[in-house]
Structure formats: C-alpha cells, structure tokens
Design an enzyme around this catalytic site. Structure first.
Site, short mmCIF file in Angstrom:
data_model
loop_
_atom_site.label_atom_id
_atom_site.label_comp_id
_atom_site.label_asym_id
_atom_site.label_seq_id
_atom_site.Cartn_x
_atom_site.Cartn_y
_atom_site.Cartn_z
N ILE A 639 0.71 -1.13 -0.04
CA ILE A 639 -0.04 -0.26 0.16
C ILE A 639 0.86 1.21 -0.02
O ILE A 639 0.28 2.22 -0.17
CB ILE A 639 -1.01 0.03 1.34
N GLY A 642 8.36 4.17 1.09
CA GLY A 642 8.96 5.25 1.54
C GLY A 642 10.38 5.11 1.65
O GLY A 642 10.98 4.07 1.41
N TYR A 644 12.22 4.31 4.23
CA TYR A 644 12.30 3.15 5.10
C TYR A 644 12.16 1.79 4.33
O TYR A 644 13.19 0.79 4.25
CB TYR A 644 11.65 3.22 6.16
N GLY A 645 11.19 1.74 3.45
CA GLY A 645 11.02 0.46 2.77
C GLY A 645 9.64 0.29 2.18
O GLY A 645 8.93 1.53 2.38
N LYS A 646 9.05 -0.87 2.09
CA LYS A 646 7.84 -1.03 1.56
C LYS A 646 6.78 -1.22 2.72
O LYS A 646 7.27 -1.66 3.93
CB LYS A 646 7.70 -2.48 0.49
N VAL A 647 5.58 -0.60 2.27
CA VAL A 647 4.57 -0.77 3.33
C VAL A 647 3.41 -1.85 3.00
O VAL A 647 2.74 -1.55 1.83
CB VAL A 647 3.72 0.52 3.95
N LYS A 661 5.71 -2.17 8.04
CA LYS A 661 6.52 -1.56 7.22
C LYS A 661 8.03 -2.01 7.26
O LYS A 661 8.62 -2.48 8.33
CB LYS A 661 6.96 -0.15 7.70
N ASP A 757 9.43 15.63 9.85
CA ASP A 757 9.06 15.44 8.50
C ASP A 757 7.41 15.36 8.44
O ASP A 757 7.01 14.65 7.66
CB ASP A 757 9.50 13.88 7.81
#
Length: 961
Positions: A639, A642, A644-647, A661, A757
């Site tokens: 979904i 970012g 950090y990685g995929k969610v 995450k 952020d």
C-alpha cells in the site's frame, strides 16, 4: 562516431590497467586524517553502496580519513580545521546503480561529476541542499525520473549538465534562481511541458541546450532578455506558434548561434539584421512561410532555412554575405532568377574553405552566371528546379545531391613527410607515434602522446576543415602547450550536430613523454572545464582521457607532493598488478569490517544470530508470522513505499488489520539502534498518533507493525483525482487533530521529539477521518535542559525532510527546533485550504499563495472541491497558515498556540456544521450542504477586487469576462 562503450573499453581494458588509469585520474587528492565517523563518512559509504562495488577502485589507505573508505576521484579539503568532501569526480568509470540521497549531506561539495557511467534511477532532490555546488555533471548515464524543483536552490551552480539520459517531466520554474548558471545542458532527454518563461531571468546564462526533448508550448520570448547568451539550441522539440519577435532583441547580446530546427514553428522569420555577432542560424524543418528576410547579419557563416514553406525571390543582400560557408534553402517554394552575378565572398583562407549553396527543389526558373561559381571552393546545387528542365546550360549544377546538407565532411589533408622521415621508425607496439606537428618544421620525432576524446557540443560552424588549425591553436593556448603539441587525428560529425575529434597531445620538442605532473595538469583542465570558452567552438566535453604506455607505469618516478601519492604506494600497486590489488582489497575489507562493524547487519536477508529484542508494551513477531500475514509479501498487498521500505496491509493471526513497514537493506540498523528506536516509539501514545503494534527483528529482517488507517493519507483526499473530497469543516477537524498529535510530541512525549517530516502523506486518516500523525523515521530527540544544559532550544543536525515542507531557517542553519515542525505544518494548512501540493510544476505553494494574497486574488486559490465555507473561519485559518510559514523562526507560533487557534476556528463554525464531522463526505462540491453563514467558491474572483474586502464574508457580484 564516438561510442562510449568502445571508449570505455579503451580506457579500462584490464583490472591492472584500470587501477593504473584511476591512480592517475585523481592524483590531486589530498587526504586529511580524522577518526570521527562524520556525516561525510556516512554519506560516502551510502553513495558507494548505491553505485555498486567500488572497492576495487581503492588506491591508498592511511587510517580512517574524512572521505570514509575513500576511492579514486574524491577530493577532501580542510576547512577551518574540519575535513570535507569538496569534489566527486567519477568520470567514465563504468559505475552502475543509483545516486544515493546522502549526496545531499556533502554540503561543501563543489564538483559532482558522474558523467559517462551507467547510473540509473532519478537525481535525488537532496542534491538541492548542496548550496556550494558549481559543477553538476551527470551526462551520459541512464537516469530517469523528473527534475526536482529543489535544484533551484543551487545558487552557486555554473554548469548544469544532465544531457543524454532519459529524464522526463517539466523544467521547474524555480531554476530561475540559479543566478550564477552559465551552462544549461539538458539535451537528449524526454523533458516535456513548456519552457518556463522565468528562465529569462538567468542573466549569466551563456549556453542553453534543450534540443532533442519533448518540450511543447510556445518558445518564451523572455529568453531574449538574457544578455549573456551565446548559444540557443532547441532543435527537435514539439513547440507551437512562431519564433518570438523579441528574438530580434538578441542584438543586445553576443549571441553566436540560434538553432530551432524541427520545432513545429510557423509564421514568418523575424528581422535578425541587427545581431552583429550571429554566426549560425538554423530554422530548418519547420512550417515557416513568407519571404526570406531582406537583411541578415554580415557575420553569418551558416544559414539553414531548408524544408520550410518560404516563397518569393532571394533578396540581393543575401548574395553579398561574404563570410558564408553554407546557405541551405532546399525544399521551399522560392522562385525567380538566381542572381549569381551578385555573389560576393571574402577570400578563401585555405584548401578546406568552401561555400556551399543548396537551392534544390524550389521553383527557380533562371540563373545569372558568375565567375565565382567556377572556383573549386564553391558548390551550387539546383536539382529539382524548373531551370534544370528548361535548359542544358545548367547541367553542371543540376546533379541530384539528395541528403547532402550541413556538416559536410571533407577528408583532412595528408601531411607530407620530410625526406627520410617515416612513422615506421616509431615503436607502435608501445604506443609511440610520429609527432606530425613537428613535421612542418622539418623535425621527425617519435613520442608517446596522450589521447583525448573531445567533443564540441554546439559549434558555430557546419564544416570543420577550415577550423582545424584554429582549433589546434585554441587548445594549445588554453592548455599552455605549443601549437605542434596538439594534433587532431580524425573527426566525426554526430547527431546534434556535434563534432567529435580525437586529440593527440604530444610532449614538447625533444621530449619523448610527459612527466606525471603534466599529465595531472592536463587531465584536470579537461575534467574540470577550466579550458576557457570560445565563441566559435562553443561548449565542449571530454569523452575519454586515455593513458597507455608509458603513462601507466612511469608514475612510479613521480615526486611526492602534498596532494600526490607516495611513490612507493603507487609502485606497489603497479608492480603487483591485478592480483596484488585484489589481495589488498580483500585485506582492507576485512580490516574495515573488523574496525567498523560493516558486516554487523547482514546484507542479503541472511539470518542474524543475537538475543531477541524485548520492548515493554510492544509485541515481538517472527519473520514466519510476517510472511504468513502478508501472503509472502504479495505485491498486491503493498500500500505504499517510503525511504524506510515497502508498506504492506496485513491481517495478523488474531484478526487485527495492520500496516507492516519492511525495511529495505539500505535501511537496516544495528541491533542497538533498532532497539533504541523501538523504545522511543513504544512510549508514544496519543489518540492523534499512529500506534505501534509490534516489531520483527528476525532472520535478517527489521519490520515495524502499526495499526492500519482505513482512509489512507491526507494527501490522497486532497488530490484532484480523489473521489471523496473533504468538506471545509472536516479539514478543520483534521488540522486540529494533527496539531494535537504534534503538540504531544513536542511537550508530552517522554522524551520530547521533533518530528522533522510533517507532511500531508504522514498524516493518516482512520475510519472516522480522525487525523493520526505517522512516520517518525526522521524524528530527533528534543534538547532537555536538565540533562544537556541550555542548548538554545534546538538540535544541530544534518538537514532531513521533504522538499516543499522544509523550514528555510533549518535548511540554512541546520538548527532543528519545534518551530521547524510548525513551518511544515503551516504548509499542510495551505494544502488543506488550496488542495494543491507544496511544489507543483516548479511553483512553491507558500510563495504562490502569498503572491495571490498580495494581488488581491486569495479566494482564487481556495480549493473548489471542498464546497461552501464560512468566511469568518477562512480568514483566521489563512492567517494561521501564513504565521506558521514565516521565514523567521521566532515569528512563528508554537504548536500550543496553533492548537488554540484551530480550536477557536472550530468554534466559529455554524452549529450544524459539526454534525457533518462524523458523516460521509459528499463526492461532488455541488451536492454539499449549504450551512447558514457559508459561502461558495467563486471561480471569477480576480485582481479587480480590492484585497481588503476578500475576507469580509460577502462575495461581490462578479460577471465572467
């Protein structure tokens, strides 16, 4: 043709030779010793990781230097006792991978050269933080994505060169702030949209190369305002309209080349007669109509008006242009008599001088003879005209020469050798060659040259031969070499047209080879673009700098210097060859791994063996459980993604819907760091924050599990494509909820945090559209006076955040305060009011709304999709947003004051407005309920209305124009 893949093969034919080439490549590197694990060190490590394994490019190790585990091409400089990276020069080194956002942390960087590699991905917006960057050189890669408006912050930039990539999207208007930009090279990409007229403010700009893109719209007349312009090359785009009449104002500049070939232009040709410096005019392959200009500048050498719809006779003034080399008028509807008897021309300077007149495929009916036509330097082409069919007298000119036009290639003259002189006396097996520059002086001498692939990107001529000697003399002067030391071995016209030449640089008379300091000096002059420009030859670039025998071994004799390598270090690498280099690299890697723990976090998702983490109040999940919950991380469940990685959306074993995450390899932390972050997140509990449900630190994986937000992000509902636009009262509710969440972070969290952020995509909406602040990946602990003393209320930190939301004072000073979050939240308030993104097509939302307010057009910025709104609420809402976005930190309100203001605005809503807070949102503004006291967006508000009345609560009757 120069092919980069072939050239690379010439430069780096073997690992041993690669090491030798790279040693020379950056012999000006100065290493300063530092043991601190600085931001610079971490940034370089990230850059290394992003562009592939570069350890085989290492050249020296002397402890932990400020360039991290440095590789060839990095220049470090001491500034006030601290070491900074000031240059990255990685030209033509076969790098792959992507550019790391960490580039933005090298704040003292002045040169960023990644030309002629195989780098993919986009140019990180963080590059916009490099306020001292002078050369941004990314040509000849495989970059894609769009151009960030943040690059408009690079006010020191002299050369912006991203040509020969696949970058798309528009050119941001924010680039108007590149006050020192002289070279703007974006040719051969996929840029679209129109050229921003604001670029006309680039007063220093000399070279504008936007050819071979997909640009549309009209060519902005403002370009002619740039008095420093020398070259405008916009060929092969999809413009509309005519050539701006203001282009005749180029007479105020020193413009030498105007090339608008194949741009879809129509209309007539403007009067260019006053542009006394114009050498090259190409308007071919358009739909230009009317007659030829009655007067053109006497300075012109190339005129290409072919393949248009021009008619009428050739004006007498054109026959008198005495410096012409090419006059191309083929494929038009020109008629009448060709008055060759009016031809006049300056004396031809050498055997390579020519004058080509191509008048093919027109309607000429007769030719007046001229003695000039009998000269071997002059060529006239008339095929496809009625005069060729009517008489045999002109048969010499009527031979079909289809396809022959500009960029005529004539073989270079052969240099006769003196008696007894032959290149057979040179040892060609060891790259020795005859210095042809000395042959003219009767000297027969073999020497070892340096080979340079040199390309003129936009020369102001179309035939090279008359300029060969001039080019050699020009380069000799700029390189501080004698004329006989510079030789052009061959040349090739390439599409553009661009001229590629192979240069041979020879040592001075009596010397067989250059010494190492000369090699270094010459390379640096080419690589750093310190060869002064020239109106005739235009901008240049280096395709390769080839050093074969003896330059790949003689460096062992180089004298040590402050900026050079120790002779023993070079000799060791040279004598050992590729095998020795490989052993050194392995040893170094093991040493670094041991010293710095580079292998502490396993790469490639391998299992890590350590005691499982335990965090109070947060559940520890296994990797197996996460795999099951996400159906083996099915892409259909993703979904978001970012830094950090995929969610992923997932359902846990107990039925709870969550968002997982999953950290990508570049985001993995050490166990201690991950534990610290978990402990911080586990203490954050507020109804307006996204709760952490659990984590996974298993089998080389790190994941954070949050409660799932059913209505996505705030930005999802502000986009014009949203099927559920937010009503005004719901926007107030969301703003208030988010403000309370941020206030909790600042004042009630233990310890307090600065989010760093805040943005619309980090404000999530639950099933009741309640606001939840999310993503604390960039958050920083606020200073605690009892522990740290009085720190002035700020944390000194590297700038992080999202372009468009960044606090300008934080960006400049690196001092992060609670007011930095306030500024970002102010941008969110403006998003709620307008529906627009913080940066759209290069336009900054804060600046645009301010300008609309000052112009008395504030209501025109209000999002029409939110339906009716009460005027008495709109004014304080706008005032609050403006207050939050003030440039000066101390002028902004605190989050506590923001919450109080929003609560006051909520109380101003009509009583029945609060009823819609928990109801569904209407899908169309026209169906929204009109509460008492609400007003409806009026699309016809204009600057005719005085700004003082815009917040009065009444809308004057406006009739559309």
């Amino acid at each position: 043709m120069f092919r980069k893949d072939v050239l690379r093969a010439h430069i780096i034919p073997s690992p041993a030779k690669a090491a030798l080439f790279l040693l020379v490549f950056a012999s000006s590197i100065h290493w300063s010793i530092s043991i601190s694990d600085s931001v610079e060190v971490r940034a370089l490590r990230a850059i290394k990781a992003s562009i592939g394994d570069v350890f085989n490019r290492l050249r020296n190790w002397e402890g932990e230097d400020p360039c991290g585990d440095s590789w060839t091409g990095v220049l470090c400089t001491d500034i006030n006792g601290t070491s900074y990276v000031t240059e990255l020069r990685l030209l033509n080194m076969n790098f792959t991978g992507t550019l790391a956002p960490d580039l933005g942390n090298l704040t003292q960087l002045t040169i960023m050269d990644f030309m002629w590699n195989n780098i993919t991905g986009s140019i990180p917006p963080e590059v916009g933080y490099l306020r001292k960057l002078q050369l941004m050189l990314l040509s000849g890669n495989k970059l894609s994505g769009i151009l960030s408006p943040e690059f408009g912050n690079l006010t020191a930039l002299d050369r912006f060169q991203i040509d020969e990539n696949n970058i798309s999207g528009p050119i941001p208007s924010s680039y108007q702030f590149l006050n020192n930009l002289r070279h703007f090279h974006m040719n051969n990409n996929s840029l679209n949209g129109s050229i921003p007229p604001e670029l006309g403010r680039l007063r220093m700009l000399a070279h504008l190369l936007f050819d071979n893109n997909k640009l549309t719209g009209e060519i902005p007349s403002e370009i002619s305002n740039i008095s420093a312009l020398l070259i405008v090359q916009l060929d092969n785009n999809q413009f509309s309209g005519s050539i701006p009449a203001s282009f005749q104002n180029f007479s105020r500049s020193n413009i030498t080349k105007l090339s608008l070939r194949n741009c879809g232009l129509n209309g007539t040709i403007p009067d260019f007669s006053e542009i006394a410096t114009l050498l090259y005019l190409d308007l071919s392959h358009n739909q230009l109509s009317g007659g030829l200009p009655p007067n053109l500048p006497q300075s012109l050498r190339t005129i290409d008006l072919s393949n248009n719809r021009l008619d009428g006779e050739i004006p007498a003034s054109i026959y008198g242009l005495g410096r012409l080399e090419l006059l191309l008028l083929q494929n038009n509807s020109l008629d009448g008599v060709i008055a060759a008897d009016l031809l006049a021309h300056d004396p031809f300077t050498n055997a390579g001088s020519v004058y080509v007149m191509d008048f093919q495929s027109n309607n000429f009916t007769d030719l007046s003879p001229s003695a000039l036509l009998s000269l071997p330097n002059v060529t006239l082409r008339l095929s496809g005209n009625p005069l060729c069919e009517a008489s045999q007298n002109f048969s010499a000119y009527c031979t079909n020469s289809s396809g022959v036009g500009a960029n005529v290639s004539i073989p270079l003259p052969t240099v006769p050798l003196p008696m007894g002189c032959s290149d057979a006396t040179c040892d060609k097996s060891r790259n020795q060659e005859l210095n042809y520059g000395l042959v003219d002086f009767g000297v027969c001498q073999c020497a070892y040259p340096l080979s340079v692939g040199y390309r003129l990107k936009s020369p102001s001529f179309a035939i090279y031969q008359p300029y060969q000697i001039a080019l050699q003399n020009y380069l000799g002067l700029r390189l501080n070499l004698s004329d006989h030391q510079v030789n052009v071995s061959d040349f090739t016209w390439e599409p553009g047209p661009r001229l590629g030449v192979n240069l041979k640089l020879f040592p001075s008379n009596g010397s067989a080879q250059f010494n190492s300091s000369e090699v270094e000096r010459l390379y640096n002059q080419f690589a750093t673009f310190t060869i002064a420009g020239n109106r005739t030859f235009g901008p240049h670039e280096v395709l390769f700098f080839l050093m074969e025998f003896p330059y790949n071994s003689s460096l062992t004799n180089a004298a040590g210097s402050k900026t050079g390598l120790k002779g023993g270090a070079i000799a060791g690498i040279v004598l050992g060859g590729a095998a020795f280099t490989a052993l050194v690299v392995v040893a170094v890697l093991l040493f670094v791994a041991k010293r710095r723990g580079l292998f502490a976090a396993r790469r490639g998702r391998a299992a890590r063996h350590h005691e499982r983490l335990k965090v109070d109040g947060v559940k520890d999940f296994t990797f197996k459980e996460m795999t099951k919950a996400t159906n083996n991380f099915d892409s259909s469940l993703q979904i978001g993604q970012g830094g950090y990685g995929k969610v992923y959306k997932a359902i846990l074993a107990d039925g709870l819907i969550v968002a997982i995450k999953r950290a990508e390899e570049g985001s993995l932390q050490g166990t201690k760091e991950f534990l610290t972050e978990l402990q911080t997140l586990s203490r954050l509990h507020h109804r307006n924050l996204v709760d952490l449900v659990g984590f996974c630190d298993d089998e080389g994986e790190q994941m954070l599990i949050y409660e799932f937000m059913a209505n996505g992000t705030l930005r999802d509902h502000l986009n014009s494509s949203s099927k559920a636009p937010l009503a005004f009262e719901r926007r107030i509710q969301i703003a208030l909820g988010a403000a309370k969440g941020i206030l909790y972070l600042h004042t009630e969290a233990d310890p307090p945090l600065f989010h760093r952020d805040i943005k619309a995509t980090n404000i999530l909406l639950d099933h009741k559209f309640g606001a939840r602040v999310a993503d604390f990946g960039l958050s920083k602990l606020a200073p605690v006076a009892e522990i740290e003393g009085d720190a002035g209320g700020y944390v000194s930190t590297v700038v992080k955040g999202t372009p468009g939301y960044l606090d300008p004072e934080y960006f400049l000073t690196h001092k992060l305060t609670d007011k930095s979050d306030v500024y970002s939240f102010g941008v969110v308030l403006l998003e709620l009011l307008t529906g627009q993104q913080p940066i759209t097509k290069g336009k900054n939302l804060v600046r645009e709304v301010h300008m609309a307010y000052e112009a008395g057009m504030l209501l025109s910025t209000v999002d029409p999709r939110m339906g009716p709104y009460p005027a008495e609420c709109l004014e304080p809402f706008m005032r609050l947003a403006f207050a939050c976005c003030k440039d000066e930190t101390d002028s902004r309100p605190s989050m506590a004051e923001v919450v109080r203001e929003l609560e006051g605005i909520k109380r101003l809503l009509p009583p029945d407005a609060t009823l819609s807070f928990e109801t569904s949102v209407d899908t169309e503004p026209s169906s929204a309920k009109h509460h008492k006291g609400f007003i409806t967006y009026n699309p016809y508000i204009s600057s005719d209305i005085d700004g003082s009345n815009l917040m009065s609560g009444t809308i004057p009757s406006i009739v559309p124009r």
